[in-house]
Structures are given as structure tokens and as C-alpha cells.
Motif scaffolding. Structure first.
Motif, PDB file in Angstrom:
ATOM      1  N   GLN A  39      -3.229  11.282 -56.259  1.00 33.39           N
ATOM      2  CA  GLN A  39      -4.170  10.527 -57.425  1.00 33.39           C
ATOM      3  C   GLN A  39      -5.378  11.614 -57.520  1.00 33.39           C
ATOM      4  N   GLU A  44      -3.529   9.296 -63.316  1.00 33.87           N
ATOM      5  CA  GLU A  44      -2.720   8.567 -62.396  1.00 33.87           C
ATOM      6  C   GLU A  44      -1.984   9.332 -61.590  1.00 33.87           C
ATOM      7  N   GLU A  46       0.526  10.552 -59.031  1.00 34.03           N
ATOM      8  CA  GLU A  46       2.048  11.420 -59.408  1.00 34.03           C
ATOM      9  C   GLU A  46       2.880  11.457 -57.935  1.00 34.03           C
ATOM     10  N   LEU A  61       7.804  17.998 -57.534  1.00 28.63           N
ATOM     11  CA  LEU A  61       6.946  18.198 -58.823  1.00 28.63           C
ATOM     12  C   LEU A  61       6.827  19.689 -59.174  1.00 28.63           C
TER      13      LEU A  61
END
Length: 123
Positions: A39, A44, A46, A61
Motif C-alpha cells: 500500500q 489502495e 494491492e 502483479l
């Protein structure tokens, strides 16, 4: 009950590397799906990387693929995140998380969280 404790964060220059560790307590570690989340200020939380209980499957990611590697050692009840080629945009508090259900890691509603470790990448 599972307790998670992260370590290994710090300040590094862009292009450098860090290795985060997550030490877990509890007898269910080998059945837990686990992940790293982050974060950044004003953003937000993730997911960064996820790993299944046996370690046979990992997910990343898009922005960290090829740079970060998640791994685990069930005998040591520990999980790791090797971060290479760090960029300033990787700056965030990194959290270790775990849950028996993989879908909870995907949606971020997992049962167990660590306290977080700060990673700062300077340009």
C-alpha cells in the motif's frame, strides 16, 4: 491462529534489490495460501504476488513480473519476496498475508495479516 511477521524492508536506490521475509507461527502453514501485498500513500492496498500452499503456483502483479520472485519454505514456516530492479513506484508498505482459501487472497479479504514493512526506493 496464525501470526505473521515481516522483515527486510528498508531504503534502497533505484535499480537495487531487497529481500523481504515473512515468518509465520502456527501449525497450519503448509495449508495456507500466502501472498505479498503493498500500500503506497494515498492508494489502495494491492496484491503483489501470491503463492499456493505447495509453492507449485505463483501469480504476480503485471508491473513486478520479471523483477520480483515469491517463494516459501514450509519446513521453516517462512515466505519470501526477492525484489530486484526496484523502482521508485515500488515504494510502499509491504504486507504479508495468508488464508486457507485462495479466493480470499485474490479479493483481499484474507484472515491473516502481518504488521507491514516499509520499502522506500529513491530515484
Amino acid at each position: 491462529q496464525v501470526q505473521l511477521v515481516e522483515s527486510g524492508g528498508g531504503l534502497v536506490q533505484a535499480g537495487g534489490s531487497l529481500r523481504l521475509s515473512c515468518a509465520a507461527s502456527g501449525s497450519t502453514f503448509s495449508r495456507l495460501n500466502m501472498g505479498w501485498f503493498r500500500q503506497a500513500p494515498g492508494k489502495e492496498r494491492e496484491f503483489v504476488a501470491l503463492i499456493t500452499p505447495s509453492g507449485s503456483a505463483t501469480y504476480y502483479l503485471d508491473s513486478v513480473k520479471g523483477r520480483f520472485t515469491i517463494s516459501r519454505d514450509n519446513a521453516k514456516t517462512a515466505m519470501y519476496l526477492q525484489m530486484n530492479s526496484l523502482k521508485p513506484e515500488d515504494t510502499a508498505v509491504y504486507y504479508c498475508g495468508a488464508d486457507l482459501l485462495f479466493r480470499r487472497l485474490v479479493v483481499g479479504t484474507l484472515d491473516y495479516w502481518g504488521q507491514g514493512t516499509q520499502v522506500t526506493v529513491s530515484s
